[in-house]
Design a protein around this motif. Structure first.
Motif, PDB file in Angstrom:
ATOM      1  N   ALA A  97       0.831  -1.212   0.000  1.00 42.43           N
ATOM      2  CA  ALA A  97       0.000   0.000   0.000  1.00 42.43           C
ATOM      3  C   ALA A  97       0.860   1.254   0.000  1.00 42.43           C
ATOM      4  CB  ALA A  97      -0.917  -0.005   1.219  1.00 42.43           C
ATOM      5  N   ALA A 100       2.558   1.677  -3.535  1.00 44.02           N
ATOM      6  CA  ALA A 100       1.583   2.095  -4.539  1.00 44.02           C
ATOM      7  C   ALA A 100       1.284   3.593  -4.443  1.00 44.02           C
ATOM      8  CB  ALA A 100       0.300   1.297  -4.370  1.00 44.02           C
ATOM      9  N   ASN A 101       1.399   4.151  -3.248  1.00 46.34           N
ATOM     10  CA  ASN A 101       1.088   5.570  -3.056  1.00 46.34           C
ATOM     11  C   ASN A 101       2.144   6.177  -2.137  1.00 46.34           C
ATOM     12  OD1 ASN A 101      -0.212   8.003  -3.029  1.00 46.34           O
ATOM     13  ND2 ASN A 101      -1.878   7.354  -1.682  1.00 46.34           N
ATOM     14  N   GLU A 200      -8.575   7.125  -4.726  1.00 52.36           N
ATOM     15  CA  GLU A 200      -8.474   6.277  -5.910  1.00 52.36           C
ATOM     16  C   GLU A 200      -7.920   4.903  -5.552  1.00 52.36           C
ATOM     17  OE1 GLU A 200      -6.214   8.166  -8.913  1.00 52.36           O
ATOM     18  OE2 GLU A 200      -7.635   9.828  -9.116  1.00 52.36           O
ATOM     19  N   GLN A 201      -8.325   3.936  -6.357  1.00 53.80           N
ATOM     20  CA  GLN A 201      -7.843   2.588  -6.088  1.00 53.80           C
ATOM     21  C   GLN A 201      -6.331   2.518  -6.266  1.00 53.80           C
ATOM     22  OE1 GLN A 201      -9.052  -0.542  -8.596  1.00 53.80           O
ATOM     23  NE2 GLN A 201      -8.954  -2.056  -6.958  1.00 53.80           N
ATOM     24  N   LEU A 202      -5.661   1.754  -5.381  1.00 50.32           N
ATOM     25  CA  LEU A 202      -4.204   1.671  -5.455  1.00 50.32           C
ATOM     26  C   LEU A 202      -3.775   0.811  -6.628  1.00 50.32           C
ATOM     27  CD1 LEU A 202      -3.505   1.112  -1.658  1.00 50.32           C
ATOM     28  CD2 LEU A 202      -3.096   3.187  -2.958  1.00 50.32           C
ATOM     29  N   ARG A 203      -2.654   1.185  -7.224  1.00 53.36           N
ATOM     30  CA  ARG A 203      -2.157   0.385  -8.347  1.00 53.36           C
ATOM     31  C   ARG A 203      -1.567  -0.921  -7.829  1.00 53.36           C
ATOM     32  NH1 ARG A 203       3.409   0.034  -8.906  1.00 53.36           N
ATOM     33  NH2 ARG A 203       4.621   1.618  -7.809  1.00 53.36           N
ATOM     34  N   HIS A 204      -1.395  -1.843  -8.774  1.00 51.71           N
ATOM     35  CA  HIS A 204      -0.795  -3.117  -8.402  1.00 51.71           C
ATOM     36  C   HIS A 204       0.700  -2.925  -8.179  1.00 51.71           C
ATOM     37  CE1 HIS A 204       0.048  -7.364  -8.360  1.00 51.71           C
ATOM     38  NE2 HIS A 204       0.957  -7.189  -9.297  1.00 51.71           N
ATOM     39  N   THR A 315      -4.396  13.748  -6.791  1.00 52.63           N
ATOM     40  CA  THR A 315      -5.391  12.743  -6.417  1.00 52.63           C
ATOM     41  C   THR A 315      -5.904  13.064  -5.012  1.00 52.63           C
ATOM     42  OG1 THR A 315      -3.577  11.407  -5.587  1.00 52.63           O
ATOM     43  CG2 THR A 315      -4.377  10.887  -7.786  1.00 52.63           C
ATOM     44  N   HIS A 352      -5.862   2.190   2.135  1.00 52.18           N
ATOM     45  CA  HIS A 352      -5.186   3.483   1.989  1.00 52.18           C
ATOM     46  C   HIS A 352      -4.496   3.884   3.286  1.00 52.18           C
ATOM     47  CE1 HIS A 352      -7.002   4.059  -1.912  1.00 52.18           C
ATOM     48  NE2 HIS A 352      -8.140   3.654  -1.396  1.00 52.18           N
ATOM     49  N   GLY A 355      -0.890   2.374   4.213  1.00 55.46           N
ATOM     50  CA  GLY A 355       0.311   3.054   3.697  1.00 55.46           C
ATOM     51  C   GLY A 355       0.954   3.929   4.764  1.00 55.46           C
TER      52      GLY A 355
END
Lengths: 376, 88
Positions: A97, A100-101, A200-204, A315, A352, A355
């Motif tokens: 997590a 990704a962010n 927003e949805q986290l990327r892979h 974002t 989220h 993270g």
């Protein structure tokens, strides 16, 4: 008659001192909190029992030759136990997590305000007669704000071993109280619209990233803050064992058997520091008060930083996840999720919030390294 | 009292230095992730599971979890759904 007298003198009843009775009750309270209230039971149960054992008259648990004396000397004054636990925590942590962010790392940094502001507060307490905190003491107390048990115990054992008992009790009690301490502060600093923000949805995140991440963190620590490498290094080792996927057996041991065994000894060892002469004083009250302040300021720091980032970020960022920056994994992330759900029942912030949550672990390890380097 | 003032100054400095350092350290980590790790993810994506299709045994569903083509179909449906939802 003389025989009876000798027998009487060998009983515990004849030797109880008032302080010991009080400390045994403190131990009993810790047991109550662990068993009935389910407050961090894994640590508070052995810790409470250790406090009872320590204060048994004539048994000499904490004198040279006593069991708890050796447990403390072997594992805690050397810093070995907290570091082994940190390795296990590393093996349990998923940095996905965060990778990704990555900007939520700044939330983990902001929440460390709790540590450094409390440092100031601890020094300020010196105006109260009966309290004398040196800069080392103050640093060890302040780390409670990192909301990270092993880090707090590690730093306290290095900087202020005589305060270790009180610091550990405060750190673990407040970690258990995170769901009570944090939400009012989070609500006070945000409005309903902000709490409703969906992210927003986290990327892979790929395996390569997850394997390189702990190595990158370690490399940075080697370059910039070697004082933090015991903590960060063990943490990264645990994490690399998890993510590399080639040593599943070691990873499983680190996050199960090893961490469990160490937790038993760590709890007992910390409990051995709960003796009357070290615990029953004004300073302990000061430490307990400062701990609550540290958690609150850390939470506020994280939330305010998240609000600021939300203003400038492309974002959307829900300010609630800032509160998870205080570490206390995964409790703080769950609290953020829960408070978010109250405002918007379709808004799941858990991933989220993980993270900043793991960023908080890194942040408090870095903060501990700074304190070690500058004060130790 | 003078001693206390001295301590206050030290604590204040420590607070300032500490926060700046924590921010710098973690900020640098953000940069590293963005500049090095994220491109790495593009260069070395996770190996996609190749659908193992044996022509003759199409009817026997794999017993180990859901087949990748089903997952792909579901993900496609989910992402379409999400996009539609976003617009409305």
């Amino acid at each position: 008659m003389e025989l009876l007298n000798t027998l009487w003198l060998s009983t515990g009843l004849a030797h109880f001192e008032f302080g010991q009775v009080v400390m045994m009750s403190v131990g009993a309270i810790l047991l109550y909190l662990a068993i009935v209230r389910n407050f961090e039971p894994l640590l508070l149960l052995p810790m409470g029992f250790g406090a009872i054992l320590t204060n048994i008259p004539l048994a000499g648990f904490t004198e040279a030759g006593g069991l708890l004396h050796y447990i403390y000397e072997v594992g805690i004054s050397t810093g070995v136990f907290p570091l082994l636990i940190f390795m296990g925590v590393g093996a349990m942590t998923d940095f996905g997590a965060l990778i990704a962010n990555p900007k939520v790392l700044l939330l983990g940094a902001a929440a460390q305000l709790g540590i450094f502001a409390t440092l100031f507060g601890a020094i300020a307490l010196n105006v109260i007669p009966g309290i004398e905190f040196t800069l080392k003491d103050a640093s060890a107390i302040a780390i409670i704000g990192g909301a990270d048990g092993p880090t707090a115990i590690f730093l306290a054992s290095k900087l202020a071993p005589e305060l270790l008992g009180a610091i550990a009790v405060a750190a673990y009690s407040y970690m258990a109280l995170v769901p009570i301490i944090q939400p009012p502060i989070m609500r006070a600093l945000t409005n309903v619209d902000e709490r409703k923000i969906e992210m927003e949805q986290l990327r892979h995140v790929t395996k390569v990233e997850k394997v390189i991440f702990p190595l990158a963190v370690l490399l940075m620590t080697i370059f910039f803050l070697p004082a933090a490498t015991p903590l960060v290094g063990m943490f990264c080792l645990g994490n690399l064992m998890r993510e590399s996927g080639v040593v599943d057996r070691l990873s499983a041991t680190a996050q199960n058997e090893l961490i469990n065994i160490t937790t038993i000894f760590l709890g007992l060892g910390v409990g051995s520091k709960l003796s009357a002469e070290k615990f029953l004083n004004v300073e302990t009250l000061g430490i307990l008060a400062l701990g609550a302040v540290a958690f609150s300021i850390g939470t506020a720091g994280g939330v305010l930083m998240a609000k600021l980032m939300n203003k400038f970020s492309k974002t959307p960022i829900n300010p609630l996840i800032g509160a998870a920056g205080v570490s206390a994994v995964p409790m703080a992330a769950r609290v953020a999720n829960k408070v978010g759900l109250e405002a918007n029942p379709h808004n799941f912030l858990l991933m989220h919030a993980m993270g900043p949550n793991v960023a908080g672990v890194l942040g408090s390890a870095v903060a501990a390294g700074i304190l070690l380097a500058l004060v130790g | 009292m003078e001693n206390l003032t001295q301590l206050f100054i030290e604590a204040g400095t420590l607070m300032l230095v500490g926060m700046v350092f924590v921010y710098t350290f973690l900020g640098l980590l953000v940069l590293i992730i963005n500049k090095f790790l994220a491109p790495l993810a593009k260069a070395y994506p996770d190996p996609v599971l190749q659908p193992k299709r044996k022509p003759s045994t199409t009817k026997t569903l794999s017993t180990e979890g859901v087949s990748p083509s089903v997952v792909a179909a579901i993900s496609a449906a989910v992402s379409t759904y999400r996009q539609q939802n976003k617009k409305s």
